[in-house]
Motif scaffolding. Structure first.
Motif, PDB file in Angstrom:
ATOM      1  N   GLN A 185      -4.347  -5.493   0.008  1.00 50.52           N
ATOM      2  CA  GLN A 185      -4.467  -4.516   1.088  1.00 50.52           C
ATOM      3  C   GLN A 185      -5.193  -3.278   0.593  1.00 50.52           C
ATOM      4  OE1 GLN A 185      -1.136  -5.991   1.258  1.00 50.52           O
ATOM      5  NE2 GLN A 185      -1.559  -7.019   3.193  1.00 50.52           N
ATOM      6  N   HIS A 188     -10.132   1.009  -0.631  1.00 53.05           N
ATOM      7  CA  HIS A 188      -9.997   2.366  -0.079  1.00 53.05           C
ATOM      8  C   HIS A 188     -11.024   3.247  -0.793  1.00 53.05           C
ATOM      9  CE1 HIS A 188      -8.395   6.318   0.862  1.00 53.05           C
ATOM     10  NE2 HIS A 188      -7.624   5.750   1.775  1.00 53.05           N
ATOM     11  N   PHE A 196      -1.951   5.579  11.089  1.00 54.85           N
ATOM     12  CA  PHE A 196      -2.002   4.558  12.145  1.00 54.85           C
ATOM     13  C   PHE A 196      -1.467   3.214  11.695  1.00 54.85           C
ATOM     14  CE2 PHE A 196      -6.052   5.032   9.899  1.00 54.85           C
ATOM     15  CZ  PHE A 196      -6.181   3.776   9.323  1.00 54.85           C
ATOM     16  N   CYS A 237       0.836  -1.193   0.000  1.00 53.11           N
ATOM     17  CA  CYS A 237       0.000   0.000   0.000  1.00 53.11           C
ATOM     18  C   CYS A 237       0.876   1.250   0.000  1.00 53.11           C
ATOM     19  CB  CYS A 237      -0.885  -0.043   1.244  1.00 53.11           C
ATOM     20  SG  CYS A 237      -1.987   1.357   1.339  1.00 53.11           S
ATOM     21  N   CYS A 255      -1.709   5.668   5.761  1.00 57.26           N
ATOM     22  CA  CYS A 255      -2.593   6.155   6.820  1.00 57.26           C
ATOM     23  C   CYS A 255      -1.733   6.222   8.088  1.00 57.26           C
ATOM     24  CB  CYS A 255      -3.756   5.209   7.022  1.00 57.26           C
ATOM     25  SG  CYS A 255      -4.800   5.092   5.556  1.00 57.26           S
TER      26      CYS A 255
HETATM   27 FE1  SF4 Z   1      -3.051   1.312   3.283  1.00 58.59          FE
HETATM   28 FE2  SF4 Z   1      -5.372   0.470   4.344  1.00 58.59          FE
HETATM   29 FE3  SF4 Z   1      -3.170   0.722   5.899  1.00 58.59          FE
HETATM   30 FE4  SF4 Z   1      -4.405   2.918   4.958  1.00 58.59          FE
HETATM   31  S1  SF4 Z   1      -5.284   1.379   6.393  1.00 58.59           S
HETATM   32  S2  SF4 Z   1      -2.163   2.518   4.952  1.00 58.59           S
HETATM   33  S3  SF4 Z   1      -5.117   2.215   2.935  1.00 58.59           S
HETATM   34  S4  SF4 Z   1      -3.433  -0.714   4.181  1.00 58.59           S
END
Ligand code: SF4
Ligand code: 5AD
Length: 442
Positions: free
Chosen positions: A203, A241, A165, A159, A163
């Protein structure tokens, strides 16, 4: 003939890990391993780990500690750690737990057979590279063994969204799509072995852009190619997403009959301030407008989502915005988590919300979601759904399967076998499943 060696794999986390574990078992099958359901008699133990949940690495270390006795009893036992904790911890695993012989990151599973040889020669084997080659192409596929009616198929990994977190961009690496022809070959092979439903995994699956004969394919184009595979009846994909829900994918939900009316579309929070801090690059409103467009294409689609509560700087007001978003969407399923820090991710360094506040918010959100989930499930009573039967149920003559909306449905004497799809009238809704009656076909 040599006696087969026994392999015990324990899989944690997401469906991508389930898929990876199958591929690892196949790769080691070529080295004479067969799977065993218990670690007690194994010649090799592999932990396929996940780094998404809290204290993931600590849990792996404590699990490894439990294998000490087995290793003392059988010095030939080899112990390996795979998956995202392996990627994140690397060499540190062997330093902290010397009984580990092998550490392999998610991008290097095709190198497992050589690594196994190395361990048999008494050496340690470590590989956490991000090699260029397609690991799945290099992994051995099992000779045409029959399998159940549903299967996962990884089409994309990694990915680039970052994000604030999430560890995935660090443990799984940059976004990579597999070429379409390889996916189609694998899909045809699965269908030959009895699979009727394939869930495409990634992902960030809807960012798929794998090579096709005439240039890159979008996920929707890949789905249309799969639609042509005779014998394949159902297609699903996860996880998406919101920003990659392209027009052609939304349209496919309305026009491709094999694409099931179910979409997992995490929003994480209903507060624009928090979404911004999370680096999500969408707002609550843009998410809701997207859902409107998806529902316009496929009105009966069942939506599911993920939420994080107690992200740094989340106030009561921000949390309330999340609580307000839930009824606006109407989730058939939703998964919610307390924010927990992942070392190396930006949000881990920020001032944290009090643990009691997080717990309270989680309970309130989960209560709301459970109520909504149940109401949507209850509303299925009286409707006719198509069920793909997967196995026998607990009662004599009972079969269990999934509706197109991914609800679990059990039916007495459906006059159908595993792998059959039949229309079923829903007569009752109980905790976590629906009861149905077979509709006489004439
Ligand atoms: Fe990527 Fe999903 Fe993690 Fe966001 S939550 S960084 S879109 S894998
Ligand atoms: N804390 C809590 N939940 C997390 N998730 C990912 N990282 C974290 C974290 N650090 C959740 C997100 C994601 C799901 C797979 O796990 O909601 O969509």
């Amino acid at each position: 003939m040599s006696v087969p060696k026994k392999l015990f794999i324990k899989t944690y986390g997401c469906q991508m890990n389930v898929y990876d574990s199958e591929r690892m078992a196949e790769a080691l099958g070529g080295k004479g391993y067969v799977e065993t359901p218990t670690p007690d008699d194994a010649d090799m133990i592999l932990l396929n780990t996940c780094h998404i949940r809290e204290k993931a690495a600590e849990k792996v270390y404590s699990e490894l500690g439990r294998f000490k006795r087995l290793k003392a009893e059988n010095p030939d036992l080899k112990i390996g750690v795979a998956g995202c904790v392996a990627q994140a911890e690397g060499q540190e695993i062997m330093r902290r737990q010397p009984l580990v012989d092998l550490v392999v990151g998610p991008q290097s599973y095709h190198r497992l057979p050589e690594m196994e040889e190395k361990t048999r020669a008494g050496e340690k084997a470590l590989d956490t590279d991000f090699p260029e080659e397609d690991k799945f192409e290099k992994l051995r596929t099992r000779p045409k063994a029959a399998r159940g009616p549903t299967a996962f198929l990884t089409v994309q990994e990694g990915c680039d969204k970052f994000c604030a977190f999430c560890v995935v961009p660090y443990t799984r690496g940059a976004e990579v799509s597999r070429p379409a022809d390889r996916i189609l070959t694998e899909a045809r092979d699965l269908v030959e072995r009895g699979v009727r439903e394939i869930t495409l995994l990634g992902q960030n699956v809807n960012a798929y852009h794998g090579a096709g004969s005439g240039g890159d394919l979008t996920l929707a184009q890949l789905i249309w190619e799969l639609d042509k595979v005779d014998g394949l009846e159902r297609i699903r994909f996860t996880t998406s997403h919101p920003n990659d829900m392209s027009d052609d994918l939304i349209e496919a939900h309305g026009t491709c009959s094999k694409l099931m009316p179910y979409l997992h579309l995490p929003v994480q929070s209903g507060s624009d301030k928090i979404l911004k801090r999370m680096n999500r690059s969408h707002t609550a409103d843009s998410y809701l407008r997207l859902i409107e467009r998806i529902r316009a294409a496929r009105p009966d689609i069942l939506l599911s989502g993920d939420f994080i509560v107690g992200f740094p700087e989340e106030t009561d007001e921000d949390f309330q915005a999340t609580m307000d978003l839930v009824p606006e969407v109407g989730y058939g399923y939703a998964y919610s988590f307390k924010y927990s820090t992942r070392p190396g991710t930006p949000a881990a360094e920020r001032p944290q919300v009090d643990e009691d506040v997080k717990t309270d918010r989680l309970h309130r959100l989960q209560a709301l979601i459970t109520k909504q989930q149940r109401a949507i499930q209850d509303a299925m009573v009286g409707r006719t759904v198509n069920v793909l039967f997967e196995k026998s149920g607990r009662l004599q003559g009972q079969m269990v399967g999934k509706s197109e909306y991914l609800h679990s449905v059990h039916v007495l004497n459906p006059k159908a076998g595993v792998g059959d799809i039949r229309p079923v009238r829903i007569v009752d809704s109980v905790t976590n499943s629906l009861a149905g009656e077979a509709i006489a076909q004439g």
